[in-house]
Enzyme design. Structure first.
Site, PDB file in Angstrom:
ATOM      1  N   SER A 146       0.849  -1.205  -0.062  1.00 53.46           N
ATOM      2  CA  SER A 146       0.023   0.011  -0.014  1.00 53.46           C
ATOM      3  C   SER A 146       1.040   1.184   0.037  1.00 53.46           C
ATOM      4  O   SER A 146       1.752   1.274   0.691  1.00 53.46           O
ATOM      5  CB  SER A 146      -0.938   0.104   1.389  1.00 53.46           C
ATOM      6  OG  SER A 146      -1.647   1.237   1.273  1.00 53.46           O
ATOM      7  N   TYR A 159      -2.269  -0.816  10.111  1.00 51.95           N
ATOM      8  CA  TYR A 159      -2.573  -1.361   8.372  1.00 51.95           C
ATOM      9  C   TYR A 159      -1.224  -1.051   7.808  1.00 51.95           C
ATOM     10  O   TYR A 159      -0.572  -2.115   7.063  1.00 51.95           O
ATOM     11  CB  TYR A 159      -3.439  -0.423   7.896  1.00 51.95           C
ATOM     12  CG  TYR A 159      -3.787  -0.975   6.519  1.00 51.95           C
ATOM     13  CD1 TYR A 159      -4.181  -2.215   5.970  1.00 51.95           C
ATOM     14  CD2 TYR A 159      -3.478  -0.018   5.345  1.00 51.95           C
ATOM     15  CE1 TYR A 159      -4.493  -2.451   4.632  1.00 51.95           C
ATOM     16  CE2 TYR A 159      -3.635  -0.590   4.061  1.00 51.95           C
ATOM     17  CZ  TYR A 159      -4.253  -1.595   3.758  1.00 51.95           C
ATOM     18  OH  TYR A 159      -4.389  -2.073   2.476  1.00 51.95           O
TER      19      TYR A 159
END
Length: 250
Positions: A146, A159
């Site tokens: 990400s 995350y």
């Protein structure tokens, strides 16, 4: 045109985890359009996975759906067994399965952190281990990272930490597969218009994220699938990399 294994002249085969929805489904459909036989892996409701298979078949492709918890070693081994039994082998593994639970570090429930770690980190390790053992020469492993690891948005601490672990595993596995003619890379999407990303975000937040890119839009699953297609097919000299597909956000 059918994508074939150069060593056996048979169709190449892709396993796509998280292939029943979001970016994973679009990536599965793109690889099928590229000529690969696709195994759509899902963890829960079979209906979306079967819909993905039907969409691929309707477009002229070949696919099956197989249930597997990506963090369960036995189920992931069975997933690869199913791919080999049905199609004869595995050439491409796209590990798109993952979850995102957001809160500032001081407020995140540790149970949510553990859940993300199990799926995003352990899942990548378990799938990567089977991929390293099973992918044929000339193949590719594509993990999902990400861009938030670089953008460093508040509330994404846990995350982003899981995706930093994905980055490390990707870069090292590429070197551990020396001599196998298998590439290992990760795609790091930026803000992308998926249900996972948009869920719970106020319109003002979405507008802000949209304007972060010089292209002044959110990414689409098709944008990311295009990168997956590149890494799974022609990108034989791209190896051990994290590709930031984010429209220039960073």
């Amino acid at each position: 045109m059918t994508s074939t294994n150069t060593h056996t002249n048979t169709p190449r085969v892709a396993v796509v985890t998280g292939g029943s929805g979001g970016i994973g489904r679009v990536a599965a459909e793109r690889l099928a359009a590229d000529g690969l036989a696709v195994v759509v892996s899902y963890s829960g409701n079979p209906a979306p996975a079967e819909e993905a298979v039907q969409a691929i078949e309707k477009a002229g492709g070949t696919a099956i759906a197989v249930k597997a918890d990506v963090a369960d070693e036995t189920e992931v081994a069975a997933l690869f067994d199913a791919a080999e039994k049905r199609f004869g082998g595995v050439d491409v593994v796209v590990h798109a399965a993952g979850i995102m639970l957001l809160a500032p570090l001081a407020e995140l429930d540790l149970a949510d952190f553990d859940r993300m770690h199990r799926i995003n980190v352990r899942g990548t390790f378990v799938v990567g281990r089977q991929a390293a053992r099973r992918v044929r020469s000339g193949g590719a492993i594509v993990n999902f990272s990400s861009s938030v690891t670089k953008i460093a948005l508040p509330s994404y601490t846990a995350y982003a930490a899981t995706k930093g672990a994905v980055d490390a595993m990707t870069l090292i596995l590429a070197k551990e597969l020396r001599g196998r003619d298998i590439t290992v890379n990760a795609v790091a999407p930026g803000p992308t218009a998926t249900a996972l990303f948009l869920k719970g975000k106020p319109e003002a937040v979405v507008d802000h994220l949209t304007k972060m890119s010089p292209l002044e839009r959110l990414g689409t699953p098709d944008d990311i699938a295009e990168v997956v297609s590149f890494l799974a097919g022609p990108a034989r000299w791209v190896n051990g990399q994290v590709l930031y597909a984010n429209g220039g956000v960073i």
